[in-house]
Design an enzyme around this catalytic site. Structure first.
Site, PDB file in Angstrom:
ATOM      1  N   GLY A  18      88.543  93.921  67.913  1.00 13.38           N
ATOM      2  CA  GLY A  18      88.016  95.096  68.595  1.00 13.38           C
ATOM      3  C   GLY A  18      89.013  95.725  69.546  1.00 13.38           C
ATOM      4  N   ASP A  38      90.720  83.766  73.424  1.00 12.95           N
ATOM      5  CA  ASP A  38      89.480  84.143  72.743  1.00 12.95           C
ATOM      6  C   ASP A  38      88.849  82.865  72.210  1.00 12.95           C
ATOM      7  OD1 ASP A  38      87.594  85.449  70.742  1.00 12.95           O
ATOM      8  OD2 ASP A  38      88.716  87.224  71.365  1.00 12.95           O
ATOM      9  N   TYR A 156      72.514  94.165  80.563  1.00 11.86           N
ATOM     10  CA  TYR A 156      73.879  94.624  80.309  1.00 11.86           C
ATOM     11  C   TYR A 156      74.346  95.556  81.423  1.00 11.86           C
ATOM     12  CZ  TYR A 156      77.867  96.642  77.808  1.00 11.86           C
ATOM     13  OH  TYR A 156      79.130  97.064  77.441  1.00 11.86           O
ATOM     14  N   LYS A 160      77.582  95.065  84.027  1.00 11.31           N
ATOM     15  CA  LYS A 160      78.694  96.009  84.117  1.00 11.31           C
ATOM     16  C   LYS A 160      78.795  96.623  85.507  1.00 11.31           C
ATOM     17  CE  LYS A 160      80.471  95.291  80.166  1.00 11.31           C
ATOM     18  NZ  LYS A 160      81.793  94.641  80.085  1.00 11.31           N
TER      19      LYS A 160
END
Length: 255
Positions: A18, A38, A156, A160
């Site tokens: 991504g 990752d 979410y 953020k």
């Protein structure tokens, strides 16, 4: 311009695929030695191998970025291979989309671990490298969701918002020690993450059709759009930019 990260040693968390993968490729092409961290071993190692074959200095280290011991071990592995870190792209993150009253405590804990605790752990592990050098740049992936609420994304949005303030607070505390920290706030981006967000929001009746996205931000963003923004903030071109939030959203936030 080329070589904007020449001499830099960078870590990209969530750097296998991504937007993170696009940043790993771009940072390497711009002269940085890159450590990809990752939990996706297959994709992360394949990308590191491909970039190494192309002549770049890139290593992969596996870690669950929400686990302190794994983060510290991965950062130490990258530093042993490449040298002291002076650029960190805190990109790892995920999403939970549900009507609020259908969310569970486990959803809250999971999302804050991956989206927020990971930034704390990665930054905590890397900052000593930067302080020893008297200079460093940290870029954190926030979102338009830090300031624009969407139904079914309460968890979410909350994570953020935390990322937003984390970047600002790090910037203030470490400015006079030569450390910069900024946030990138993507709009809807054409990645598996972005497509899953669209799919789930549509399932819950939120209009994120192609027409709605075009009206809000002109087009779907591409991973390279985010990578280029991260490159700017990580580079010395942004030496007087810290504590900022760069919206990369095709004008979504300007309406």
């Amino acid at each position: 311009m080329a070589g904007r990260l020449a001499g830099k040693i960078a870590i990209v968390s969530g750097g296998a695929t991504g937007c993170g993968g696009a940043a790993s490729r771009l940072f390497a092409a711009e002269g940085a030695a890159v450590g990809i961290i990752d939990r996706n071993v297959a994709a992360g190692q394949a990308l590191a191998d491909a970039l190494t074959t192309d002549g770049y200095r890139v290593v992969f280290a596996r870690a669950d970025v929400a686990v302190k011991a794994e983060v510290e071990a991965a950062v130490a592995e990258v530093a042993a291979a490449l040298g002291p870190i002076n650029v960190l792209f805190n990109h790892a993150g995920t999403i939970v989309i549900k009507p609020f009253l259908e969310t569970e405590e486990e959803d809250w804990d999971f999302l804050f671990d991956v989206n927020v605790k990971s930034m704390y752990l990665m930054t905590r592990a890397v900052l000593p490298h930067m302080l020893a050098q008297g200079k460093g740049a940290i870029v954190c992936t926030s979102s338009i969701s830090a300031v624009y609420a969407t139904p079914n994304e309460v968890l979410y949005d909350a994570t953020k918002g935390a990322c937003h303030m984390f970047a600002r607070a790090i910037a203030v505390e470490f400015r006079d020690k030569g450390i910069r920290c900024n946030a990138i706030c993507p709009g809807f981006i054409d990645t598996p993450h972005g497509q899953r967000e669209v799919e789930l929001l549509t399932r819950y009746g939120v209009d994120v059709s192609d027409g709605a996205i075009k009206a809000a931000q002109g087009r779907f963003g591409q991973p390279e759009d985010i990578a280029r923004a991260a490159l700017y903030l990580a580079s010395d071109d942004a030496e007087f930019v810290t504590g900022a939030q760069l919206f990369v959203d095709g004008g979504f936030s300007a309406v």
